[in-house]
Every structure is written in structure tokens, then in C-alpha cells.
Motif scaffolding. Structure first.
Motif, mmCIF file in Angstrom:
data_model
loop_
_atom_site.group_PDB
_atom_site.id
_atom_site.type_symbol
_atom_site.label_atom_id
_atom_site.label_comp_id
_atom_site.label_asym_id
_atom_site.label_seq_id
_atom_site.Cartn_x
_atom_site.Cartn_y
_atom_site.Cartn_z
ATOM 1 N N TRP A 164 0.831 -1.210 0.000
ATOM 2 C CA TRP A 164 0.000 0.000 0.000
ATOM 3 C C TRP A 164 0.860 1.251 0.000
ATOM 4 C CZ3 TRP A 164 -0.219 3.937 3.603
ATOM 5 C CH2 TRP A 164 0.502 3.735 4.793
ATOM 6 N N LEU A 165 1.967 1.215 0.717
ATOM 7 C CA LEU A 165 2.823 2.383 0.847
ATOM 8 C C LEU A 165 3.681 2.586 -0.401
ATOM 9 C CD1 LEU A 165 3.590 4.636 2.801
ATOM 10 C CD2 LEU A 165 5.223 3.086 3.869
ATOM 11 N N ASP A 166 4.161 1.503 -0.977
ATOM 12 C CA ASP A 166 4.970 1.625 -2.185
ATOM 13 C C ASP A 166 4.161 2.125 -3.374
ATOM 14 O OD1 ASP A 166 7.286 0.877 -0.883
ATOM 15 O OD2 ASP A 166 7.057 -1.253 -1.349
ATOM 16 N N ASP A 167 2.837 1.942 -3.334
ATOM 17 C CA ASP A 167 1.976 2.530 -4.362
ATOM 18 C C ASP A 167 1.930 4.056 -4.260
ATOM 19 O OD1 ASP A 167 1.346 0.084 -5.452
ATOM 20 O OD2 ASP A 167 -0.576 -0.104 -4.406
ATOM 21 N N LEU A 168 2.365 4.598 -3.111
ATOM 22 C CA LEU A 168 2.324 6.049 -2.859
ATOM 23 C C LEU A 168 3.726 6.638 -2.820
ATOM 24 C CD1 LEU A 168 -0.347 6.006 0.008
ATOM 25 C CD2 LEU A 168 -0.730 6.213 -2.456
ATOM 26 N N ALA A 169 4.660 5.989 -3.460
ATOM 27 C CA ALA A 169 6.057 6.438 -3.471
ATOM 28 C C ALA A 169 6.259 7.517 -4.537
ATOM 29 C CB ALA A 169 6.970 5.241 -3.724
ATOM 30 N N LEU A 170 7.502 7.802 -4.865
ATOM 31 C CA LEU A 170 7.831 8.733 -5.940
ATOM 32 C C LEU A 170 7.524 8.050 -7.268
ATOM 33 C CD1 LEU A 170 9.192 11.552 -6.502
ATOM 34 C CD2 LEU A 170 11.294 10.243 -6.922
ATOM 35 N N HIS A 171 6.537 8.586 -8.014
ATOM 36 C CA HIS A 171 6.059 7.901 -9.208
ATOM 37 C C HIS A 171 7.110 7.835 -10.313
ATOM 38 C CE1 HIS A 171 2.308 7.553 -7.277
ATOM 39 N NE2 HIS A 171 1.784 8.724 -7.604
ATOM 40 N N ASN A 172 7.933 8.854 -10.425
ATOM 41 C CA ASN A 172 8.982 8.829 -11.454
ATOM 42 C C ASN A 172 10.362 8.605 -10.841
ATOM 43 O OD1 ASN A 172 8.927 11.405 -10.306
ATOM 44 N ND2 ASN A 172 9.540 12.437 -12.197
ATOM 45 N N ALA A 173 10.404 7.607 -9.957
ATOM 46 C CA ALA A 173 11.670 7.270 -9.296
ATOM 47 C C ALA A 173 12.749 6.908 -10.300
ATOM 48 C CB ALA A 173 11.447 6.122 -8.313
ATOM 49 N N ALA A 174 12.377 6.280 -11.418
ATOM 50 C CA ALA A 174 13.384 5.871 -12.406
ATOM 51 C C ALA A 174 14.132 7.081 -12.961
ATOM 52 C CB ALA A 174 12.723 5.089 -13.533
ATOM 53 N N GLU A 175 13.431 8.200 -13.128
ATOM 54 C CA GLU A 175 14.085 9.408 -13.638
ATOM 55 C C GLU A 175 15.083 9.953 -12.616
ATOM 56 O OE1 GLU A 175 11.493 12.121 -16.232
ATOM 57 O OE2 GLU A 175 10.026 11.078 -14.962
ATOM 58 N N LEU A 176 14.705 9.918 -11.347
ATOM 59 C CA LEU A 176 15.641 10.368 -10.318
ATOM 60 C C LEU A 176 16.826 9.423 -10.218
ATOM 61 C CD1 LEU A 176 16.501 12.221 -8.035
ATOM 62 C CD2 LEU A 176 15.059 10.886 -6.484
#
Length: 254
Positions: A164-176
Motif C-alpha cells: 500500500w505504501l509503495d503505491d504512494l512512493a515517488l512515481h517517477n523514481a526511475a528518472e531520479l
């Protein structure tokens, strides 16, 4: 261990209300912040700055930020802040727009640069770095290529094993993460949001999260649950050689 180049106190997820009588899941979030801050300021090794990674407010009111301002201004320390998903950035800027508070930007201290990234996504609990923010980070990483760098952000970047929490993470983490891979001087990515402590090393970069000053989420579960761990904060000692010594401090809510 020698004295650090920079000592930071990391506070996150204070979830304050305008009214002191308000509670979040039964917790007096103003009281727990007072307790954490008092214990931290009583520490014999004083911080050089306080770093706050979002969700300062719960009700998105000016009154919540005024309470935060009144509590933190008395610390005598510079306070560097970014917005979280529960914050109202314009209201936050109106109340916390002058010293000792700094919203976003870059804290530069001798051999270190601490970059603050805004991942607030209006109307969403998850986060995103806007194209302009990503471009700004790339510029700052190039500007501080000869310093060690710590990046502070509200939303967590790497999954922590809570569906549930990982669904609310940084959505564009791959770009970072693509930026991180091109920045060998970047030593640490520090986040809040998850109401729990974690410490993951990925390709030589340390990804840390810090407990909330109010209450914690139970780690490693598929659905939302509250942990029994008390309020907390994190100390970070940033050393001349790029190494980091860090410790989580758990504080009785009193």
C-alpha cells in the motif's frame, strides 16, 4: 571518529493542525513534536541545521504552519524544509518564507551540499518530480560535482516491501535514479513519508527514511497498519571524506 563537517537533525511528518485540541488517529501531533524537538535540542552534540522533509501540516492551514514556525524558530538553528503530500505549498511559503526557515534550495557547507527536491503532486498522496525540478537537480549536481551531496525529498524512492505504501512512493523514481547514477558525488537520498526507519544501499548510494515525529506505520505489510513504535527523528553526521554516520532516536511521547 573525527568531528563531522556537518551535523543535521532530520524531522519529518509532523502532521500538525491549526488547533491544539485536534488529534490524528488519537495522537496529539503538536505534543509529540514538542517532545522530539526538546529531546533533540537537549542533545550534547548540537546540530548545525534542521532538515524537515514534508507533511508539516495535516489540515493544510496557515495555523498549522504558524504552530510549526513558533516551535522551530526557538531552536536557534536554520530550518530547511520541503513540502509533502499533506502540505499546501503556497500557504507554507507564506508562513515559512523568512529566516531561519528555508524552503527548498541548497544548503552548502564546506565539503557538502544538501539539495532539497520538491516532490509534491497536487491532489495525490504519491509524489512526482516535475521536469523543471529534475532539470534543477541536474544543474545543482553539476555545480556541486566537487562536493559530497545529500539529496532530501519527501517521497521514498526505493520500494520498502509494503504494497500500500509503495503505491504512494515517488512515481517517477526511475528518472531520479538515472540522475543518481550519473552523479558519483551523491552519497545519500533522505526521505520521509513512510513513517518508519529504513537504510538501503544501492550502487554505493545510501537511501534512508526517518520515523515520523507523531506515529509510525507498520513495516512490511500489504495494507495500512499503525506500528507501536514511538515518535522519532534521525541524526546525520556528514564527514569530510563523504561518509555518513547516522542514528535514529526514538522518543517517549510523554
Amino acid at each position: 571518529m573525527t568531528e563531522p563537517a556537518l551535523r543535521l537533525l532530520h524531522l519529518t511528518d509532523t502532521h500538525l493542525f491549526a488547533g491544539p485540541e485536534a488529534r490524528l488517529r488519537g495522537v496529539d501531533t503538536g505534543r509529540t513534536l514538542e517532545r522530539v524537538l526538546a529531546c533533540a535540542l537537549d542533545h550534547p552534540r548540537r546540530a548545525d541545521a534542521i532538515l524537515v522533509t514534508g507533511d508539516i501540516s495535516q489540515d493544510e492551514t496557515a495555523g498549522a504552519y504558524i504552530r510549526f514556525r513558533d516551535l522551530l524558530a526557538g531552536s536557534g538553528l536554520p530550518v530547511w524544509c520541503v513540502a509533502g503530500n499533506h502540505d499546501a505549498p503556497a500557504t507554507m511559503a507564506a508562513v515559512l518564507g523568512s529566516a531561519p526557515f528555508h524552503l527548498g534550495g541548497c544548503l552548502v557547507h564546506e565539503r557538502w551540499a544538501v539539495l532539497l527536491a520538491d516532490s509534491h503532486l497536487p491532489g495525490e498522496h504519491g509524489g512526482r518530480l516535475a521536469p523543471g525540478m529534475l532539470a534543477r537537480l541536474a544543474t545543482l549536481l553539476e555545480e556541486h560535482r566537487h562536493r559530497h551531496v545529500l539529496l532530501a525529498i519527501h517521497h521514498h524512492v526505493l520500494p520498502l516491501g509494503s504494497r500500500w505504501l509503495d503505491d504512494l512512493a515517488l512515481h517517477n523514481a526511475a528518472e531520479l535514479l538515472a540522475l543518481v547514477e550519473r552523479a558519483p558525488q551523491l552519497r545519500c537520498v533522505l526521505a520521509g513519508h513512510v513513517h518508519q526507519a529504513s537504510d538501503i544501499v544501492r550502487d554505493g548510494v545510501r537511501f534512508l527514511t526517518t520515523p515520523a515525529t507523531c506515529f509510525q506505520f507498520l513495516p512490511g505489510v500489504d495494507s495500512f497498519a499503525v506500528d507501536t513504535r514511538p515518535p522519532g527523528c534521525r541524526w546525520l553526521d556528514l564527514h569530510e571524506d563523504g561518509s555518513i554516520t547516522t542514528e535514529v532516536a526514538w522518543v517517549s511521547p510523554g
